[in-house]
Design an enzyme around this catalytic site. Structure first.
Site, PDB file in Angstrom:
ATOM      1  N   THR A 121       0.865  -1.184   0.000  1.00 14.86           N
ATOM      2  CA  THR A 121       0.000   0.000   0.000  1.00 14.86           C
ATOM      3  C   THR A 121       0.901   1.233   0.000  1.00 14.86           C
ATOM      4  O   THR A 121       1.587   1.509   0.986  1.00 14.86           O
ATOM      5  CB  THR A 121      -0.890  -0.012   1.257  1.00 14.86           C
ATOM      6  OG1 THR A 121      -1.630  -1.237   1.256  1.00 14.86           O
ATOM      7  CG2 THR A 121      -1.845   1.164   1.261  1.00 14.86           C
ATOM      8  N   GLU A 153      -6.413 -10.267   7.204  1.00 18.56           N
ATOM      9  CA  GLU A 153      -5.685 -11.274   7.975  1.00 18.56           C
ATOM     10  C   GLU A 153      -6.705 -12.154   8.685  1.00 18.56           C
ATOM     11  O   GLU A 153      -7.727 -11.672   9.158  1.00 18.56           O
ATOM     12  CB  GLU A 153      -4.750 -10.593   8.981  1.00 18.56           C
ATOM     13  CG  GLU A 153      -3.552  -9.986   8.286  1.00 18.56           C
ATOM     14  CD  GLU A 153      -2.620  -9.248   9.238  1.00 18.56           C
ATOM     15  OE1 GLU A 153      -2.655  -9.504  10.447  1.00 18.56           O
ATOM     16  OE2 GLU A 153      -1.846  -8.402   8.742  1.00 18.56           O
ATOM     17  N   ASN A 209      -9.873   1.331   2.932  1.00 15.70           N
ATOM     18  CA  ASN A 209      -9.521   1.203   4.349  1.00 15.70           C
ATOM     19  C   ASN A 209     -10.060   2.368   5.172  1.00 15.70           C
ATOM     20  O   ASN A 209     -10.473   2.186   6.320  1.00 15.70           O
ATOM     21  CB  ASN A 209      -8.003   1.078   4.511  1.00 15.70           C
ATOM     22  CG  ASN A 209      -7.547  -0.367   4.321  1.00 15.70           C
ATOM     23  OD1 ASN A 209      -8.378  -1.246   4.080  1.00 15.70           O
ATOM     24  ND2 ASN A 209      -6.274  -0.617   4.427  1.00 15.70           N
ATOM     25  N   CYS A 261      -2.904  -2.324   9.069  1.00 21.53           N
ATOM     26  CA  CYS A 261      -3.413  -1.531   7.943  1.00 21.53           C
ATOM     27  C   CYS A 261      -4.232  -0.313   8.349  1.00 21.53           C
ATOM     28  O   CYS A 261      -3.866   0.812   8.023  1.00 21.53           O
ATOM     29  CB  CYS A 261      -4.229  -2.424   7.017  1.00 21.53           C
ATOM     30  SG  CYS A 261      -3.187  -3.598   6.154  1.00 21.53           S
ATOM     31  N   ARG A 329       0.341  -5.970  15.691  1.00 23.38           N
ATOM     32  CA  ARG A 329       0.635  -4.579  15.352  1.00 23.38           C
ATOM     33  C   ARG A 329      -0.558  -3.693  15.711  1.00 23.38           C
ATOM     34  O   ARG A 329      -1.681  -3.954  15.308  1.00 23.38           O
ATOM     35  CB  ARG A 329       0.990  -4.467  13.858  1.00 23.38           C
ATOM     36  CG  ARG A 329       2.359  -5.075  13.558  1.00 23.38           C
ATOM     37  CD  ARG A 329       2.716  -5.036  12.089  1.00 23.38           C
ATOM     38  NE  ARG A 329       2.039  -6.042  11.300  1.00 23.38           N
ATOM     39  CZ  ARG A 329       2.322  -6.306  10.025  1.00 23.38           C
ATOM     40  NH1 ARG A 329       3.263  -5.620   9.409  1.00 23.38           N
ATOM     41  NH2 ARG A 329       1.670  -7.243   9.368  1.00 23.38           N
TER      42      ARG A 329
HETATM   43  N1  LIG Z   1      -1.182  -7.202   6.355  1.00 21.45           N
HETATM   44  C1  LIG Z   1      -2.292  -6.928   5.700  1.00 21.45           C
HETATM   45  O1  LIG Z   1      -3.396  -7.333   6.072  1.00 21.45           O
HETATM   46  C2  LIG Z   1      -2.237  -6.099   4.436  1.00 21.45           C
HETATM   47  C3  LIG Z   1      -3.357  -6.062   3.595  1.00 21.45           C
HETATM   48  C4  LIG Z   1      -3.287  -5.315   2.428  1.00 21.45           C
HETATM   49  C5  LIG Z   1      -2.149  -4.590   2.128  1.00 21.45           C
HETATM   50  N2  LIG Z   1      -1.084  -4.621   2.987  1.00 21.45           N
HETATM   51  C6  LIG Z   1       0.116  -3.860   2.602  1.00 21.45           C
HETATM   52  O2  LIG Z   1       1.079  -4.790   2.082  1.00 21.45           O
HETATM   53  C7  LIG Z   1       2.400  -4.380   2.424  1.00 21.45           C
HETATM   54  C8  LIG Z   1       3.091  -5.506   3.184  1.00 21.45           C
HETATM   55  O3  LIG Z   1       2.384  -5.735   4.391  1.00 21.45           O
HETATM   56  P1  LIG Z   1       2.667  -7.000   5.318  1.00 21.45           P
HETATM   57  O4  LIG Z   1       1.667  -6.970   6.405  1.00 21.45           O
HETATM   58  O5  LIG Z   1       2.802  -8.192   4.455  1.00 21.45           O
HETATM   59  O6  LIG Z   1       4.119  -6.592   5.899  1.00 21.45           O
HETATM   60  P2  LIG Z   1       5.129  -7.518   6.700  1.00 21.45           P
HETATM   61  O7  LIG Z   1       5.875  -6.603   7.585  1.00 21.45           O
HETATM   62  O8  LIG Z   1       4.419  -8.713   7.268  1.00 21.45           O
HETATM   63  O9  LIG Z   1       6.100  -8.073   5.561  1.00 21.45           O
HETATM   64  C9  LIG Z   1       7.017  -7.282   4.859  1.00 21.45           C
HETATM   65  C10 LIG Z   1       8.195  -8.163   4.455  1.00 21.45           C
HETATM   66  O10 LIG Z   1       9.035  -7.412   3.599  1.00 21.45           O
HETATM   67  C11 LIG Z   1      10.388  -7.766   3.916  1.00 21.45           C
HETATM   68  N3  LIG Z   1      11.270  -6.705   3.428  1.00 21.45           N
HETATM   69  C12 LIG Z   1      11.428  -5.446   3.892  1.00 21.45           C
HETATM   70  N4  LIG Z   1      12.315  -4.776   3.139  1.00 21.45           N
HETATM   71  C13 LIG Z   1      12.702  -5.611   2.162  1.00 21.45           C
HETATM   72  C14 LIG Z   1      13.597  -5.484   1.060  1.00 21.45           C
HETATM   73  N5  LIG Z   1      14.249  -4.350   0.817  1.00 21.45           N
HETATM   74  N6  LIG Z   1      13.747  -6.556   0.260  1.00 21.45           N
HETATM   75  C15 LIG Z   1      13.074  -7.706   0.504  1.00 21.45           C
HETATM   76  N7  LIG Z   1      12.225  -7.882   1.520  1.00 21.45           N
HETATM   77  C16 LIG Z   1      12.041  -6.845   2.341  1.00 21.45           C
HETATM   78  C17 LIG Z   1      10.400  -7.924   5.411  1.00 21.45           C
HETATM   79  O11 LIG Z   1      11.486  -8.703   5.849  1.00 21.45           O
HETATM   80  C18 LIG Z   1       9.051  -8.629   5.638  1.00 21.45           C
HETATM   81  O12 LIG Z   1       9.190 -10.027   5.602  1.00 21.45           O
HETATM   82  C19 LIG Z   1       2.242  -3.097   3.238  1.00 21.45           C
HETATM   83  O13 LIG Z   1       2.363  -2.005   2.362  1.00 21.45           O
HETATM   84  C20 LIG Z   1       0.829  -3.186   3.750  1.00 21.45           C
HETATM   85  O14 LIG Z   1       0.259  -1.922   3.983  1.00 21.45           O
HETATM   86  C21 LIG Z   1      -1.094  -5.369   4.118  1.00 21.45           C
END
Ligand SMILES: NC(=O)c1ccc[n+]([C@@H]2O[C@H](COP(=O)([O-])OP(=O)(O)OC[C@H]3O[C@@H](n4cnc5c(N)ncnc54)[C@H](O)[C@@H]3O)[C@@H](O)[C@H]2O)c1
Length: 435
Positions: A121, A153, A209, A261, A329
């Site tokens: 996002t 989630e 959201n 989120c 979180r």
């Molecule tokens: N969690 C949700 O329900 C959800 C839903 C929709 C959208 N999103 C969006 O999706 C994105 C990811 O969310 P998430 O909850 O999966 O995050 P998360 O923190 O669970 O996972 C992020 C991953 O990215 C890795 N990472 C960070 N920097 C990196 C790099 N330079 N190279 C490779 N890997 C790297 C981290 O080690 C981690 O494993 C965010 O922008 C979030 O807003 C999340």
């Protein structure tokens, strides 16, 4: 298709596993060596129903692999998803730094024409920044796509496999064709693939959201008013939810929204509005209402135990920000725990999935119970914070017997007020009469 997903967190892992499940060859890359080592042995870093069998099967069948070698993952991809975190920066706006780091690597290591998909996002208007970063060293053409993720989630696999809609922000026919093809297996029941410009796709994610968070904060405020005026929010919720313009979902009051989120996306959207001279007054209020809501359960405990709260012991059922996940979180439980500890209360908590994550944040400042009944032992009150299924029909006689006194503060309105009255439980929920 050859797909790579960079960032193997809640989103990246689900996206990778589900795309492998439909026959693609998927490589999931992350900088976290421990996470990748675990995944190679089918040890998942997160709790998400239905995900483990997908990872196991697709890894066994050779369609899904995990690596920390980002250049290799980039080099092999026809479509590359960026799914790294976009945490809030100090001023509340979403931090694009990890996305741009990946974009820069893509430019350096791409080995063919590819579609670069932002799944993270990202603030509205990020696409040109991502494109510029990729373009700096790119030797092949690339096509940008904004493909926001709407999974929840706890239901993430189901949501990805059967989405209400897929949003694709594209600016080239190639990206449109490739991405529509990739998503076709997931929308066979006729759910739409909505193709639009990239800026609108980025905005759609924040608007969704923002709207969902607004519904929660709205209902929380109505519930607080019900508390004061003697109405029952259960009736009110059904009364308004049956209006087809309103609908029933997302109308349950509770201890405030949390997770990775809503809090961060609402903050980021407010920041975006401020930055371009369009202050988002409704969403700013949604956020402050939520901050206030996270204190409601402490107030209820204070009212229930009076001056006996100081020095008391409280059993807490649920730590995760919602049922079905281990994600801590911005969990409302954290605000409640800090408040209780400040009041000199000791806490014994149970959660079916989130204890490891809670322990990493809280250490031994609270106690952790193996079972929900064990948490009750020696406690002056029970507070229910997360709506896990296993808390819905407990053995109330056992609960009464184990607590020092039968006091329940229910932040999720799981129990029937009349039944609590009959059982002789002092019962307080959110927006409903007390017993
Ligand atoms: N969690 C949700 O329900 C959800 C839903 C929709 C959208 N999103 C969006 O999706 C994105 C990811 O969310 P998430 O909850 O999966 O995050 P998360 O923190 O669970 O996972 C992020 C991953 O990215 C890795 N990472 C960070 N920097 C990196 C790099 N330079 N190279 C490779 N890997 C790297 C981290 O080690 C981690 O494993 C965010 O922008 C979030 O807003 C999340």
């Amino acid at each position: 298709m050859n797909i790579s997903v960079v960032g193997t967190g809640y989103v990246g892992l689900v996206v990778g596993a589900c795309l492998a499940e439909t026959g693609n060859t998927v490589c999931c890359a992350d900088i976290d060596q421990k996470k990748i080592d675990g995944l190679r042995n089918n040890v998942l870093p997160i709790y998400e129903p239905g995900l483990k069998p997908l990872v196991e099967r697709n890894q066994d069948e050779g369609r899904l692999s995990f690596t920390t070698n980002l250049p290799e993952a980039i080099g092999s991809a026809e479509v590359l998803f960026i799914a790294v975190g976009t945490p809030p920066g100090e001023d509340g706006s979403a931090d694009l730094k990890y996305v741009l780091q990946v974009a820069s690597l893509i430019g350096r290591h791409m080995a063919r024409e590819m579609v670069v998909v932002t799944k993270s996002t990202v603030p509205v208007g990020s696409a040109p920044k991502v494109a510029a970063e990729v373009a700096k060293e790119a030797k092949f053409p690339f096509h940008l796509c904004s493909n926001p993720e709407f999974l929840k989630e706890g239901d993430a696999v189901e949501d990805f496999m059967r989405p209400d809609r897929v949003v694709l922000g594209v600016e080239s026919p190639h990206a449109r064709r490739v991405m529509s093809e990739l998503y076709a297996p997931f929308v066979r029941t006729g759910k739409p693939i909505l193709v639009m410009d990239i800026t609108s796709a980025e905005m759609t994610k924040y608007a969704a959201n923002g709207m969902l968070a607004a519904r929660i904060s709205f209902m929380n405020e109505i519930a607080n008013l019900c508390d004061k005026l003697g109405a029952n929010v259960d009736f009110v919720r059904k009364g308004i939810g049956s209006d087809s313009r309103i609908g029933q979902s997302f109308l349950f009051p509770g201890p405030g929204y949390g997770g990775s989120c809503f809090p961060k996306d609402v903050k980021a959207l407010v920041k975006m509005g401020d930055a371009c001279g369009v202050p988002l007054l409704v969403l700013a209020a949604v956020e402050s209402a939520n901050e206030r809501q996270k204190k409601v359960l402490l107030d209820k405990l204070r009212r229930a135990l009076g001056d006996k709260l100081r020095g008391a012991r409280v059993a807490m059922w649920g730590l995760a920000f919602k049922a079905g996940t281990d994600d801590m979180r911005e969990a409302p439980a954290l605000t409640l725990i800090e408040g209780l500890l400040e009041e000199g209360v000791s806490v014994c908590a149970h959660d079916p999935a989130a204890v490891d994550h809670a322990r990493a944040l809280l250490g031994n400042r609270i106690d952790y119970a193996e079972t929900n009944y064990e948490a009750l032992s020696g406690a002056d009150a029970l507070v229910v914070v997360t709506d896990w299924n296993e808390y819905r029909h407990p053995d109330f006689e056992r609960v009464k017997r184990t607590l020092k006194q039968p006091v329940i503060v229910d932040g999720r309105n799981l129990y029937d007020v009349e039944k609590m009255r009959e059982l002789g439980v002092q019962y307080h929920s959110v927006g409903r009469p007390s017993a």
